[in-house]
Every structure is written in C-alpha cells, then in structure tokens.
Scaffold this motif. Structure first.
Motif, PDB file in Angstrom:
ATOM      1  N   ALA A  51     -14.572 -13.371 -10.553  1.00 53.39           N
ATOM      2  CA  ALA A  51     -14.402 -12.603 -11.500  1.00 53.39           C
ATOM      3  C   ALA A  51     -14.874 -11.621 -11.639  1.00 53.39           C
ATOM      4  O   ALA A  51     -15.930 -10.709 -11.389  1.00 53.39           O
ATOM      5  CB  ALA A  51     -14.722 -13.858 -12.372  1.00 53.39           C
ATOM      6  N   ARG A  60     -10.978  -8.425 -19.591  1.00 54.19           N
ATOM      7  CA  ARG A  60     -10.162  -9.577 -19.671  1.00 54.19           C
ATOM      8  C   ARG A  60     -10.660  -9.835 -18.182  1.00 54.19           C
ATOM      9  O   ARG A  60     -10.940  -9.380 -17.545  1.00 54.19           O
ATOM     10  CB  ARG A  60      -8.990  -9.487 -19.680  1.00 54.19           C
ATOM     11  N   ARG A  61     -11.220 -11.290 -18.167  1.00 53.51           N
ATOM     12  CA  ARG A  61     -11.251 -11.357 -17.064  1.00 53.51           C
ATOM     13  C   ARG A  61     -10.602 -12.349 -15.887  1.00 53.51           C
ATOM     14  O   ARG A  61      -9.260 -12.874 -16.846  1.00 53.51           O
ATOM     15  CB  ARG A  61     -12.286 -12.878 -17.347  1.00 53.51           C
ATOM     16  N   VAL A  62     -10.904 -11.741 -15.114  1.00 52.92           N
ATOM     17  CA  VAL A  62      -9.338 -12.407 -14.257  1.00 52.92           C
ATOM     18  C   VAL A  62     -10.354 -12.686 -12.315  1.00 52.92           C
ATOM     19  O   VAL A  62     -10.953 -12.304 -12.149  1.00 52.92           O
ATOM     20  CB  VAL A  62      -8.790 -11.071 -13.788  1.00 52.92           C
ATOM     21  N   ASP A 367      -1.168 -11.279 -15.081  1.00 52.73           N
ATOM     22  CA  ASP A 367      -0.824 -11.959 -16.299  1.00 52.73           C
ATOM     23  C   ASP A 367      -1.166 -13.437 -16.417  1.00 52.73           C
ATOM     24  O   ASP A 367      -1.827 -14.062 -17.167  1.00 52.73           O
ATOM     25  CB  ASP A 367       0.379 -12.072 -16.625  1.00 52.73           C
ATOM     26  N   ARG A 368      -1.583 -14.334 -15.381  1.00 50.62           N
ATOM     27  CA  ARG A 368      -2.037 -15.445 -15.395  1.00 50.62           C
ATOM     28  C   ARG A 368      -3.037 -15.704 -15.022  1.00 50.62           C
ATOM     29  O   ARG A 368      -3.913 -16.879 -14.674  1.00 50.62           O
ATOM     30  CB  ARG A 368      -1.467 -16.182 -13.960  1.00 50.62           C
ATOM     31  N   GLY A 369      -3.904 -14.524 -14.774  1.00 48.09           N
ATOM     32  CA  GLY A 369      -5.457 -14.244 -14.724  1.00 48.09           C
ATOM     33  C   GLY A 369      -6.111 -14.191 -12.837  1.00 48.09           C
ATOM     34  O   GLY A 369      -7.414 -14.205 -12.690  1.00 48.09           O
ATOM     35  N   ASP A 399     -10.499 -22.145  -8.867  1.00 43.63           N
ATOM     36  CA  ASP A 399      -9.750 -21.083  -8.403  1.00 43.63           C
ATOM     37  C   ASP A 399      -9.133 -20.859  -7.462  1.00 43.63           C
ATOM     38  O   ASP A 399      -7.960 -20.363  -7.745  1.00 43.63           O
ATOM     39  CB  ASP A 399     -10.995 -19.873  -7.515  1.00 43.63           C
TER      40      ASP A 399
END
Length: 417
Positions: A51, A60-62, A367-369, A399
């Motif tokens: 991450a 923001r976490r992706v 946008d979906r992470g 994941d």
C-alpha cells in the motif's frame, strides 16, 4: 513506465536507430493525458505491504501494482535494518570518488558475498543502466572476443537501457536488430560473421523471456557471445535467487556469457550488478568501464541493504517468498486473462489498444484504490496500449482479488461504450 527499445533496424557505424523528435511528437499528447489524470510522476509514502499513501491526495491509501519488488522485499525489516546499520557503522553516506581510487571496505565484502551467491565475478553499479553503459562498449571493442570486434545483435524488444547505446556501439562495430526471439535470424548472422554478440533481456519488462536453451546451443555451435540483462529475473528464480538466466547455466559462466542484474526489483535493495566469468573480464571492467572508472559506487545505505538481502537469499524465507509469488500470480490469472497467463514470470499486461482508453482505464482503477501502469508508445508498439501489472509476494490474496474484480468492471465499462 518500464521501457523497451525505442527503435529498430540496422546501423553500421553511422546514423542512429532512434528518432527522438518523432517519438516526442507522437507520444506528447498521451504523456500529457497520463499526467493530467494523475497517473505519472506522483509522490507518496509507503504503508504496510504493497500500500501507498498518495501525498497529493490527502494521504489516500491505494494498493500499488506498479513497483517491481516481486518478492516484496523493498520494505523488509531485515533489509531496512541493514541500510541503517551500515550508515551508523560508517558515519557517512557517500564518497565522491571514482572507484579506481578508493572504495568502502563494506563494498568489497558485498561484492565477494554476491560473487559466491551467484557463482560469478560480481561488480556492483549504482544502476543496471550504468552497468549496461560500461559493458556494451567493452564488448563492441573486441577485447572480450579474442581481439575481433563482434557484430552486435540486439533483440528488438531489448530494454531501453540496452537499446539506448546502439549509437555509441556503432562507433566501434556494426550493429543489427532482429525481431523478438528470432533465433533463426540470429543463427544466420552467426553463420555469416566471424564473431557475434547477442544482447537481450532474460525476462522482458512487458512479459516473456529469452530462449536460454536455444541461445546456449548457438553459443556452443558458433561461439556466440551472450549479454543478458536479467534485471527482472533475479531473485525470483533459482535456489539462491540466481535469476532466470543464471539458474539455467550450471557451472562457471566462462568467457562468452555476461549477465547483468538488479539489486532493486526482486532483490529488494538498490543498484545493479554484472556477473562475469573470468579474471581478465573483471580487470577490464574495473579499469575501463565508464560507470566504474569515472563514477562513484553504491552509497553506504544501499550497500548495507544489499548485504542484508544477500544473507536473506541464503535462507528458507527466499523459497517461501518465491512460492508465494507463484501463488499470487496464479490467483491473478484465474481472474484476468492475459497473454502471459500461466507463465511463471510475474509481469502481466492487459492490452486495450487505444492509448487514451488505456489511460482512462488506469485512472478508473486508481479511483477504485489500485495504482497500475498505463503503457503506451514508446513502451509498447503504437496501437497496443494497455495496463502493466506486477502481482507480488507482498500482495495479499484480497489485494489480488480486489484488483481482478476492478479490472473486470473497468473492461466491461469500456466494452459497453
């Protein structure tokens, strides 16, 4: 973006295989779009596992599928500790001094340990690019091929850090480029030229690999000199992480094979290296390779990290991580069909075709992470844009499943337009 060769064709001491002006003219709008969509040149902080916290997006976490740390070692506590301990012990980061003059003693320890690990004479460099920069002109000079300047033959998909040097090499000797893995064409060149050196990747950055068995047969029959950039293969293959290429070559490398590899990527540290087969080759590289004779070494933190990774490569943990990587890749293959499906190599590409659509798909995934690479020319051929994905041993099964479902959704949205 990971890069392939930017041009093709043959040159004979003049001209160049690159056309940078044309490249920029064609690709400018696509790079502009990728930057505008927040897909390139972004900054973040590492979180647990794979991450990342995006600095520009309020943290923001992706989940990152861009990094090539295939075994998840780039944030391994043992490797981080190795870097810190080396810094504390030496009390400095860097010596601004050419390596022909003065070196850290810990660097000598590292190169000796890597030489034992890979059963070769190892020289380290700050990057694989620097290693290639020093190696290719030396090969072209003929000093590694019995005094005869070889015909230098490049695989068309050889990495950009190899192909970039074609113009420089052409000042020494003739250069040819052949179609990807076209070993029939390579054999024909071996038959009609007294000395040939072939330049290729072990594992290609967009997927696929060299046919090592056939290349070794050509070497045995014609004396072919092999220069293999195995940056993407090291650590993920072999009992001790020797790499895709070295693990298929039993015994000493000998006089006609050199393997370049990365100390980043699967190895989890920083830098690059060259595996050599003879004392004479090592002497030539240490005296005349540009990035060795006229530049500095890895810094102390990178040396300490690489030393810690080398020690980890001797443990059962390496085998466990290699097996976990295979498991995560197989899980991804069960969710998303690609041309690389079922391959033991970790790189996957989802071809979309249109460049702007591929950029849009990568943005939709972000946008979906999930952060993925939008790939387009010059990384891939024109009209074959898509997504490049790196499932790793550091990703959880959740994941992988989350990414697979997100890709399915995005592809359905594209097909419904």
């Amino acid at each position: 973006m990971e890069g392939k060769a930017l041009g093709q064709g043959s040159i004979a001491g003049k001209g160049t295989p690159r056309n940078t002006a044309s490249l920029i003219q064609y690709a400018q709008s696509h790079f502009d779009a990728a930057h505008f969509q927040g897909l390139m040149a972004i900054y973040g902080r590492p979180l647990a596992d794979r991450a990342v916290a995006l600095t520009h997006d309020r943290g923001r976490r992706v989940v990152d599928f861009v990094r090539c740390s295939y075994l998840g070692l780039d944030n391994h506590p043992q490797i981080v500790a190795g870097a810190v301990e080396a810094m504390k012990e030496y009390g400095t980061l860097h010596w601004s001094c050419a390596r022909t003059r003065l070196n850290f003693s810990i660097l000598g320890d590292l190169e000796a340990a890597l030489s034992e690990l890979f059963d070769a004479r190892v020289i380290t460099y700050t990057t694989v690019l620097a290693a290639n920069m020093g190696a290719l002109p030396l090969i072209a000079s003929g000093h590694l091929t019995g005094g005869v300047k070889p015909l230098m033959v490049f695989d068309r998909l050889a990495h950009a850090t190899l192909a970039f040097h074609k113009g420089t090499i052409a000042a020494e000797t003739r250069v040819e480029t052949i179609a990807h893995n076209d070993l029939e064409a390579l054999e024909m060149l071996c038959r009609t030229n007294g000395s040939v050196a072939f330049v290729c990747d072990g594992v290609y950055s967009m997927g696929g690999s060299a046919d090592l068995a056939r290349l070794r047969r050509l070497q045995e029959r014609y004396g072919l000199f092999l220069y293999i950039d195995d940056a993407h293969g090291v650590s993920i293959f072999g009992k001790h992480g020797e790499g895709f290429a070295r693990s298929q070559m039993s015994g000493p490398l000998g006089e006609r094979t050199i393997v370049a590899a990365s100390l980043g990527k699967g190895f989890g540290a920083s830098g690059g290296l060259i595996m050599l087969g003879t004392a004479r080759q090592e002497e030539l590289f240490r005296r005349y390779a540009v990035a060795h004779a006229f530049s500095a070494s890895l810094n102390v933190a990178a040396i300490g990290a690489a030393r810690a990774s080398q020690q980890l490569h001797l443990t059962e943990e390496l085998t466990e991580l290699q097996q976990r990587l295979r498991s995560r890749t197989a899980l991804f293959d069960s969710l998303v069909p690609t041309e690389q499906q079922g391959s033991p190599l970790p790189i996957r590409t989802v071809e979309i075709g249109d460049e702007m659509t591929a950029i849009g798909a990568a943005r939709a995934l972000l946008d979906r992470g999930f952060y993925t690479s939008a790939i387009f020319f010059p990384t891939v051929a024109r009209g074959r844009a898509g997504l490049r994905l790196c499932p790793t041993a550091g990703h959880s099964e959740d994941d992988i499943r989350g990414l697979g479902i997100a890709i399915q959704d995005v592809l359905k949205e594209i097909s419904a337009r």
